[in-house]
Scaffold this motif. Structure first.
Motif, PDB file in Angstrom:
ATOM      1  N   LEU A  28      99.230 -16.690 135.765  1.00 45.53           N
ATOM      2  CA  LEU A  28      99.523 -17.968 135.079  1.00 45.53           C
ATOM      3  C   LEU A  28      99.473 -17.475 133.527  1.00 45.53           C
ATOM      4  O   LEU A  28     100.436 -17.899 132.702  1.00 45.53           O
ATOM      5  CB  LEU A  28      98.355 -18.991 135.083  1.00 45.53           C
ATOM      6  N   VAL A  29      98.697 -16.786 133.099  1.00 44.66           N
ATOM      7  CA  VAL A  29      98.580 -16.247 131.666  1.00 44.66           C
ATOM      8  C   VAL A  29     100.182 -15.564 131.228  1.00 44.66           C
ATOM      9  O   VAL A  29     100.777 -15.769 130.301  1.00 44.66           O
ATOM     10  CB  VAL A  29      97.818 -15.603 131.326  1.00 44.66           C
ATOM     11  N   PHE A  30     100.324 -14.536 132.231  1.00 49.60           N
ATOM     12  CA  PHE A  30     101.904 -13.957 132.031  1.00 49.60           C
ATOM     13  C   PHE A  30     102.849 -14.988 131.803  1.00 49.60           C
ATOM     14  O   PHE A  30     103.704 -14.797 131.063  1.00 49.60           O
ATOM     15  CB  PHE A  30     102.079 -12.969 133.111  1.00 49.60           C
ATOM     16  N   GLU A  31     103.029 -15.791 133.081  1.00 53.57           N
ATOM     17  CA  GLU A  31     104.131 -16.781 133.073  1.00 53.57           C
ATOM     18  C   GLU A  31     104.090 -17.965 131.778  1.00 53.57           C
ATOM     19  O   GLU A  31     105.205 -17.859 131.267  1.00 53.57           O
ATOM     20  CB  GLU A  31     104.264 -17.570 134.294  1.00 53.57           C
ATOM     21  N   LEU A  32     102.999 -18.223 131.667  1.00 49.22           N
ATOM     22  CA  LEU A  32     102.934 -19.082 130.489  1.00 49.22           C
ATOM     23  C   LEU A  32     103.126 -18.737 129.174  1.00 49.22           C
ATOM     24  O   LEU A  32     103.447 -19.353 128.253  1.00 49.22           O
ATOM     25  CB  LEU A  32     101.663 -19.941 130.463  1.00 49.22           C
ATOM     26  N   SER A  33     102.799 -17.146 128.883  1.00 45.12           N
ATOM     27  CA  SER A  33     103.066 -16.594 127.733  1.00 45.12           C
ATOM     28  C   SER A  33     104.486 -16.497 127.355  1.00 45.12           C
ATOM     29  O   SER A  33     104.924 -16.222 126.303  1.00 45.12           O
ATOM     30  CB  SER A  33     102.517 -15.166 127.648  1.00 45.12           C
ATOM     31  N   LYS A  34     105.400 -16.491 128.602  1.00 44.57           N
ATOM     32  CA  LYS A  34     107.066 -16.380 128.223  1.00 44.57           C
ATOM     33  C   LYS A  34     107.476 -17.826 128.099  1.00 44.57           C
ATOM     34  O   LYS A  34     108.632 -17.964 127.772  1.00 44.57           O
ATOM     35  CB  LYS A  34     107.464 -15.895 129.488  1.00 44.57           C
ATOM     36  N   VAL A  35     106.665 -18.833 128.151  1.00 43.81           N
ATOM     37  CA  VAL A  35     106.988 -20.309 127.866  1.00 43.81           C
ATOM     38  C   VAL A  35     106.991 -20.420 126.220  1.00 43.81           C
ATOM     39  O   VAL A  35     105.874 -20.364 125.741  1.00 43.81           O
ATOM     40  CB  VAL A  35     106.090 -21.232 128.631  1.00 43.81           C
ATOM     41  N   GLU A  36     107.998 -20.704 125.696  1.00 41.77           N
ATOM     42  CA  GLU A  36     107.886 -20.884 124.177  1.00 41.77           C
ATOM     43  C   GLU A  36     107.369 -22.279 123.811  1.00 41.77           C
ATOM     44  O   GLU A  36     106.677 -22.083 122.742  1.00 41.77           O
ATOM     45  CB  GLU A  36     109.460 -21.117 123.596  1.00 41.77           C
ATOM     46  N   ARG A  37     107.375 -23.194 124.507  1.00 44.09           N
ATOM     47  CA  ARG A  37     106.727 -24.652 124.005  1.00 44.09           C
ATOM     48  C   ARG A  37     105.332 -24.735 124.112  1.00 44.09           C
ATOM     49  O   ARG A  37     104.730 -24.580 125.521  1.00 44.09           O
ATOM     50  CB  ARG A  37     107.590 -25.856 124.791  1.00 44.09           C
ATOM     51  N   VAL A  38     104.557 -24.769 123.284  1.00 45.16           N
ATOM     52  CA  VAL A  38     103.063 -25.020 123.260  1.00 45.16           C
ATOM     53  C   VAL A  38     102.577 -26.014 124.198  1.00 45.16           C
ATOM     54  O   VAL A  38     101.568 -26.094 124.925  1.00 45.16           O
ATOM     55  CB  VAL A  38     102.339 -24.828 121.650  1.00 45.16           C
TER      56      VAL A  38
END
Ligand code: HDD
Length: 710
Positions: A484-494
């Protein structure tokens, strides 16, 4: 101009051809009238397949060159549209054998005739990636099975995950649009780690149970051979009295469950993008074909009414502890296709392909799928006659009907009659309905208001997500957090990252905190508003853990033996024997592809040069090196990666004592050498090493070496 042989091989008809020879002046000999002569699609023997017909040696090409025109025309039209989802797939043939009859529940012969063999075709796939995407993408695996039964084709178009993202088929196009490449830029490929996917998910609370599964190691399997399969929906069995029984279908791998680690998957995609298909291909070639048990969960209305969730909701499972999986047969996948395109590409699975005795329920996802699959085949295969393609033809029974014509019709009814009713004599070409053996739909009573609604019984989105999470071993929970951390770290919008953490707070607070911390959020966002209060009283279901249900031996796994010149021949031999005794395989990796000269002068032939055989390709590794060899390898970055990766991926590592300096130079200190490091010497040590390898990984190691460890 050169005259080419009198006998041109035109299937008996002697002809004379005149043709231009190649610029080298070579003469193309034509064989006699046999099956080895190159012909056009019209059967005309080809004399020259190297040069187009032209005027003069340097002149323009002529339209008259029918062979060139036909060849180019065909090539230009070789591609068919790839599947809109599940484009990358790998198909194999197999056989299903029934061991327990379900005659009390169904009239389907495939489920009642014990001992009968039914031919099968299975296509494994990833979902989001295009046809050429890598095998180890983090993704759901499709597990679609076609049973060529005596009563027609029965398809279970399943996945390796028993739930789905959405409850109603109307959301499928949105889900897939969000998951695949973003439309403006055409990337990322085969990844859900991007804004659009997580935006859609964060706005779709019903997907939270599936999110737990896709962030688990289920989506990075070690092999197609080590995944489960699920029909997902609740289907219905129908018996001779017309009585219905609910059923969920399961495929349980006899090889045990196994996955790789994320860091390994990332590297595997580069080292061998075909890792999964090669693995299955090799297993069949080595005559160790994989097997699965076909299992069923059977239940009635009484259970359905008392169950905590709606059995028509595809985002829910029925825990195996509540309704055990009854194994009723086994299938083995043991034969390659003859041709990838003809079979794997052209196979057309449809959820609505059911046989008498098997039916549907009102699951709104299943109902929508029953429309979509037939529809998509027309687009993909170009004609309503896709059922005439050999891989899609029923093999266990005849086909007779009055459907006719259309593009590429390979069979049409013979004779005068093509309608029904008719007054002509019944026969093969004049078939009739069969009220006794024909398909009968389950006589369900339905009544209700016409409306676009979602049943309130589908409203719990978090309870089973939590149940899945608490059913995982600590290492598996860690991997879910990491993913989850990996995937969401690739998401630009906070705000999207935060929304996701808000959902996790409804699932497990520790998980939400770990992910928030991993994302560097300074404070926890508010909990997502739940449609109904999530339950916290569902007990863990051990059946949901991969680690808890790993294999019992090293059988079917692969050991990488790294050798150098001067290494012990006796040890290589002993290891090879121990591997064989376990039903496993090994590969020799050496600094040079020609292999290594061992201490008795024999050559250990290498399958891989070290650069092409990183340790990620193996389930465990053995460092069988000489002192000189160890010195050499200690200076080589790739060789050091071999060791440091095997260490980081928690693998078992066998080693000769002279390898110690090499291990140290690879970054593994003596204090880090845990129970997974096993010294090799005599026969007993090799056997002991292989027995330890059955555990596959030393998971405790990861907690010591990963900064992210909770
Ligand atoms: Fe699907 C392909 C599995 C939901 C529409 N799906 C496809 C394949 C598998 C699945 C394994 C590949 C078959 C092959 O190898 O050729 N799909 C699932 C599962 C689902 C699911 C397990 C949920 C329980 N699918 C789903 C929905 C829809 C579709 C809700 C649309 C309403 N699926 C398709 C499709 C595909 C497909 C567009 C693409 C190619 C094909 O069918 O033949 O029709």
């Amino acid at each position: 101009m050169t005259k080419i042989g009198e006998d041109t091989g035109a299937k008996g008809a002697a002809q004379t051809f005149e043709t231009q020879v190649g610029s080298g002046g070579e003469l193309h000999q034509i064989a006699g009238p046999d099956d080895t002569v190159l012909t056009t699609q019209q059967g005309i023997p080809v004399a020259d397949d190297q040069n187009t017909l032209k005027v003069g040696e340097r002149g323009p090409a002529l339209l008259e060159d029918f062979h060139f025109r036909e060849k180019m025309f065909h090539f230009d039209h070789e591609r068919i549209p790839e599947r809109v989802v599940h484009a990358r797939g790998f198909g194999v043939h197999g056989t299903f054998t029934l061991t327990e009859s379900l005659e009390d529940y169904t009239v389907a012969k495939v489920l009642t005739e014990v001992g009968e063999n039914t031919q099968m075709f299975v296509r494994f796939s990833t979902v989001a990636g295009n046809k050429g995407s890598p095998d180890l993408a983090r993704d759901v695996r499709g597990f679609a099975a076609k049973f060529y039964t005596k009563e027609g084709n029965w398809d279970i178009v399943g996945n390796n995950i028993p739930v789905f993202f959405i409850q109603d088929a109307i959301k499928f196009p949105d889900l897939i649009h969000a998951a695949k490449q973003e439309p403006d830029r055409g990337f990322p490929q085969a990844q859900t780690a991007h804004d659009n996917f997580w935006d859609f998910i964060s706005l779709t609370p019903e997907s939270m149970h599936m999110v737990m599964w896709i962030m688990s190691d289920r989506t990075i399997p070690r092999s197609f051979r080590t995944i489960e399969g699920f029909g997902v929906h609740t289907f219905r069995l129908i018996n001779a009295e017309g009585k219905g029984t609910y059923v969920k279908f399961h495929f349980k791998p006899k090889q045990g469950l196994q996955s790789v680690m994320w860091n390994e998957a990332v590297k595997l995609n580069g080292a061998d993008p075909d890792f999964h298909r090669r693995d299955l291909w090799d297993a069949i070639d080595l005559d160790t074909p994989p097997e699965w048990d076909l299992g069923v969960q059977l239940f009635d209305d009484k259970f359905a009414d008392s169950f905590e969730f709606d059995v028509l909701d595809a985002t829910k499972i029925i825990p195996e502890e509540q309704i055990p999986v009854r194994k009723i047969g086994t299938f083995v996948l043991d034969a390659h296709v003859d041709n990838f395109f003809a079979e794997t590409e052209q196979v057309a699975f449809c959820t609505q392909n059911v046989v008498p005795g098997i039916g549907f329920t009102n699951d709104p996802l299943l109902q929508g799928r029953n429309f979509s699959y037939l529809d998509t085949q027309l687009k993909r295969l170009g004609s309503p006659n896709f059922t005439h393609i050999p891989i899609n033809q029923p093999k266990g029974c005849p086909v007779h009907n009055f459907q006719q014509d259309g593009h590429m019709a390979m069979r049409n009814p013979k004779g005068r009659v093509n309608y029904e009713p008719n007054s002509w004599e019944r026969g093969e070409n004049n078939p009739r309905e069969s009220p006794t053996t024909g398909y009968k739909h389950f006589a369900a009573e339905e009544n209700g208001r016409k409306a676009q609604v979602r049943s309130p019984s589908f409203a719990d989105h978090y309870s089973q997500a939590r149940q899945f999470f608490i059913s995982q071993e600590p290492i598996e929970q860690k991997h879910i957090g990491d993913a989850l951390v990996f995937e969401l770290s690739k998401v630009e919008r906070v705000d999207i990252r935060e929304k996701m953490v808000g959902h996790l707070l409804n699932i497990d607070e520790t998980l939400a905190t770990v992910v928030a911390d991993g994302l560097g959020l300074t404070k926890l966002p508010p909990k997502a508003k739940a449609a109904v209060e999530p339950r916290t009283d569902l007990p863990p279901s051990p059946a949901l853990s991969i680690v808890a249900r790993g294999p019992e031996s090293f059988s079917g796994r692969k050991l990488g033996i790294l050798v150098t010149d001067g290494a012990s021949a006796a040890l290589v031999k002993t290891l090879a024997e121990a591997v064989k005794a376990q039903g496993a395989v090994y590969e020799i990796i050496a600094p040079k592809i020609a292999g290594a000269t061992l201490d008795d002068g024999t050559i250990a032939e290498a399958k891989q040069k070290i650069d092409g055989g990183p340790s990620i390709l193996y389930d465990a590794v053995a460092l069988v090196v000489s002192a000189d060899g160890a010195k050499l390898l200690a200076e080589d970055k790739t060789a050091k990666d071999f060791v440091s990766d095997a260490f980081a991926h928690c693998k078992y590592i066998g080693y000769t004592d002279v390898a110690l300096p090499f291990i140290e130079r690879a970054g593994v200190q003596e204090k880090d050498m845990d129970e997974g490091f096993i010294p090799l010497g005599d026969k007993a040590s090799a056997e002991g090493f292989l027995e330890s390898c059955a555990k596959l990984r030393v998971w405790e190691r990861e907690f010591k070496i990963d900064l992210d460890a909770a």
